[in-house]
Design an enzyme around this catalytic site. Structure first.
Site, short mmCIF file in Angstrom:
data_model
loop_
_atom_site.label_atom_id
_atom_site.label_comp_id
_atom_site.label_asym_id
_atom_site.label_seq_id
_atom_site.Cartn_x
_atom_site.Cartn_y
_atom_site.Cartn_z
CB ALA A 1 -0.85 0.03 1.17
CE1 TYR A 2 5.09 5.61 3.10
CE2 TYR A 2 6.90 4.42 1.88
CZ TYR A 2 6.42 5.46 2.79
OH TYR A 2 7.60 6.42 3.10
N GLY A 3 4.07 1.55 -0.98
CA GLY A 3 4.95 1.62 -2.12
C GLY A 3 3.85 1.98 -3.34
CB THR B 1 0.94 5.97 -1.40
OG1 THR B 1 1.93 5.81 -0.53
CG2 THR B 1 -0.40 5.31 -1.08
#
Length: 253
Positions: free
Chosen positions: A157-159, A161
């Site tokens: 998820a972080y990647g 974004t």
């Protein structure tokens, strides 16, 4: 030819820094204030913002708010403009990393990560861009990541974004640079912040990350000072749509 003092002087400018209560956002607020800007720090933690303002004095004001709450964006924008006028400089340092493995990512974790890391930088910029256009001068600095181009465990998820931030930065430049507004991003390596606490709590992992860099160490907080000041000042007036990796050469190896 402009002198170095003029190139990096932010006197008369107003800067808004999200995520200013801690980490690289707090560091950015210090750097911009020391360069002459008036600073509006935005974060959810009011007490931490108060301590920041105590450190910076009368040139800084804290605004408690959640950049991910789009329903309250008009109120947040009004609060940001109130102390010193509309900002000339916008630094999006607020971030969230739930570190959920791909197989167990939750709806809540995914949505919250996108809201803070990707949606907030766009919609807050969109809401504040009008005054920059009127002045014919503006600086937007997004925060990218090693995960803008690399995949890490527990970072889907972080990647996603941060990959999006790379393209968002380019698209902002295409849309707004004709009006004198540059849009760039900083991609930090491993710095000792709250967001990376889990990494630095593991001494072996921190050492492996340091060994992956070209300079042989992890980031120190003041390593971000020069890049922030460069991208927020006239020194970078012909630089836009770029992701500047501040990672000690991590992504070069």
């Amino acid at each position: 030819m402009a002198s170095p003092d003029t190139l990096f002087d932010l006197s008369g400018k107003v800067a808004c820094v999200t995520g200013a209560s801690s980490g690289l956002g707090r560091q950015a607020a210090h750097v911009l204030a020391e360069a002459g800007a008036k600073v509006v720090g935005v974060a959810r933690r009011g007490a931490a913002l108060e301590s920041l303002c105590d450190e910076l004095g009368s040139v800084a004001v804290g605004v408690s708010g959640d950049v991910a709450d789009r329903g309250k964006l008009p109120e947040l924008v009004d609060a940001i403009k109130s102390p010193f006028g509309a900002p000339d400089i916008l630094v999006h340092a607020a971030g969230l990393n739930t570190r959920e493995p791909a197989d167990t990512v939750t709806d809540t974790g995914w949505d919250a990560t996108l809201a803070v890391n990707l949606s907030a930088p766009f919609f807050l910029s969109q809401a504040l861009i009008g005054a920059m256009k009127e002045k014919g001068w503006g600086r937007i600095v997004n925060f990218a990541s090693l995960q803008t181009t690399r995949a890490f465990p527990g970072g889907i998820a972080y990647g996603a974004t941060k990959g999006g931030i790379g393209q968002l930065t380019r698209a902002m430049a295409e849309a707004w640079s004709p009006h004198g507004i540059t849009a760039n991003a900083i991609g930090p390596g491993f710095f000792p912040t709250e967001l990376t606490q889990a990494v630095f709590d593991d001494a072996d992992r921190a050492a492996r990350n340091a060994a992956q860099t070209c300079v042989g160490r992890n980031g120190e907080m003041d390593d971000i000072d020069g890049p922030i000041l460069f991208l927020c000042s006239d020194a970078s007036r012909y630089v836009t749509g770029q992701v500047l990796m501040v990672d000690g050469g991590f992504t070069a190896k």
